[in-house]
Design a protein around this motif. Sequence first.
Motif, PDB file in Angstrom:
ATOM      1  N   TYR A 190      -7.363  -7.127  -3.167  1.00  0.00           N
ATOM      2  CA  TYR A 190      -6.997  -8.538  -3.315  1.00  0.00           C
ATOM      3  C   TYR A 190      -7.733  -9.200  -4.474  1.00  0.00           C
ATOM      4  O   TYR A 190      -7.164 -10.026  -5.179  1.00  0.00           O
TER       5      TYR A 190
ATOM      6  N   GLU B  23      -5.536  -4.943  10.040  1.00  0.00           N
ATOM      7  CA  GLU B  23      -6.495  -4.074   9.359  1.00  0.00           C
ATOM      8  C   GLU B  23      -6.242  -3.949   7.861  1.00  0.00           C
ATOM      9  O   GLU B  23      -7.174  -3.956   7.076  1.00  0.00           O
ATOM     10  N   ASN B  24      -4.995  -3.792   7.445  1.00  0.00           N
ATOM     11  CA  ASN B  24      -4.683  -3.581   6.031  1.00  0.00           C
ATOM     12  C   ASN B  24      -4.295  -4.845   5.286  1.00  0.00           C
ATOM     13  O   ASN B  24      -4.558  -4.960   4.087  1.00  0.00           O
TER      14      ASN B  24
ATOM     15  N   PRO C 109      -8.808  -7.789   5.298  1.00  0.00           N
ATOM     16  CA  PRO C 109      -9.362  -7.622   3.954  1.00  0.00           C
ATOM     17  C   PRO C 109      -9.027  -8.801   3.028  1.00  0.00           C
ATOM     18  O   PRO C 109      -9.830  -9.185   2.181  1.00  0.00           O
TER      19      PRO C 109
ATOM     20  N   LYS D 166      -4.862  -1.016  -0.269  1.00  0.00           N
ATOM     21  CA  LYS D 166      -4.734  -2.398   0.196  1.00  0.00           C
ATOM     22  C   LYS D 166      -5.717  -2.761   1.294  1.00  0.00           C
ATOM     23  O   LYS D 166      -6.075  -3.923   1.414  1.00  0.00           O
ATOM     24  N   GLY D 167      -6.202  -1.866   2.061  1.00  0.00           N
ATOM     25  CA  GLY D 167      -7.080  -2.188   3.170  1.00  0.00           C
ATOM     26  C   GLY D 167      -8.492  -2.576   2.765  1.00  0.00           C
ATOM     27  O   GLY D 167      -9.404  -2.522   3.585  1.00  0.00           O
ATOM     28  N   THR D 168      -8.677  -2.979   1.517  1.00  0.00           N
ATOM     29  CA  THR D 168     -10.002  -3.360   1.025  1.00  0.00           C
ATOM     30  C   THR D 168      -9.939  -4.721   0.339  1.00  0.00           C
ATOM     31  O   THR D 168      -8.922  -5.064  -0.268  1.00  0.00           O
ATOM     32  N   PRO D 169     -11.026  -5.495   0.378  1.00  0.00           N
ATOM     33  CA  PRO D 169     -11.053  -6.763  -0.352  1.00  0.00           C
ATOM     34  C   PRO D 169     -10.856  -6.563  -1.860  1.00  0.00           C
ATOM     35  O   PRO D 169     -10.280  -7.423  -2.524  1.00  0.00           O
TER      36      PRO D 169
ATOM     37  N   GLU E 289     -11.352 -11.590   3.924  1.00  0.00           N
ATOM     38  CA  GLU E 289     -12.689 -11.269   3.401  1.00  0.00           C
ATOM     39  C   GLU E 289     -12.772 -11.530   1.893  1.00  0.00           C
ATOM     40  O   GLU E 289     -13.825 -11.883   1.376  1.00  0.00           O
ATOM     41  N   ALA E 290     -11.642 -11.385   1.198  1.00  0.00           N
ATOM     42  CA  ALA E 290     -11.592 -11.646  -0.241  1.00  0.00           C
ATOM     43  C   ALA E 290     -11.444 -13.135  -0.552  1.00  0.00           C
ATOM     44  O   ALA E 290     -11.406 -13.524  -1.713  1.00  0.00           O
TER      45      ALA E 290
ATOM     46  N   ASN F 252       0.833  -1.194   0.000  1.00  0.00           N
ATOM     47  CA  ASN F 252       0.000   0.000   0.000  1.00  0.00           C
ATOM     48  C   ASN F 252       0.873   1.252   0.000  1.00  0.00           C
ATOM     49  O   ASN F 252       0.424   2.324   0.374  1.00  0.00           O
TER      50      ASN F 252
END
Length: 158
Positions: A95, A117-118, A122, A89-92, A125-126, A54
């Motif tokens: 990924y 968290e980052n 995520p 990067k902190g989101t699905p 979750e992906a 990130n």
Amino acid sequence: MSRIYLFDWGDTLMIDNPSLPGKMCDWPQVEATPHALETLRRLSQRAEIYIATNAENSVEADVRNAFLRVGLDDYIQGYFCKQTLGVSKGTPLFYHMIIERLNAVPAAVTMVGDTLENDILPAAEAGLQTIWYNPGHQPFTSTYAGPVVHCLTDILDL
């Protein structure tokens, strides 16, 4: 090789020094984290290794140059950065975009990183496998129940 590992950059494979200005590749001195070289060398014999970072101000070439300076680049097949993907990067979604570019199945990819968290939550979750690298034995209150390692070489035994 069917197994793919994504590694975080700062404080997972290379020591991040927030007090230094500019891009890591331009710092006077850069340093790999303890056991990074041994871990990547051995892991690369049975898996593909990529970087998922990130980094705010580094493009792919900058990230590669930093790894080149510490001798880790020989074990890395590619680099995925916020700058290249256009997503944090902190989101699905970050990924999902990597999985799509690798033409991989999420369950065949493992994300290794030092922040829940980052890096870890995520990615989980992906649909990716995850390994939380926690060298400082930091406590956490998250619902994360996946593997936790305190030394990078512990990844080799999982």
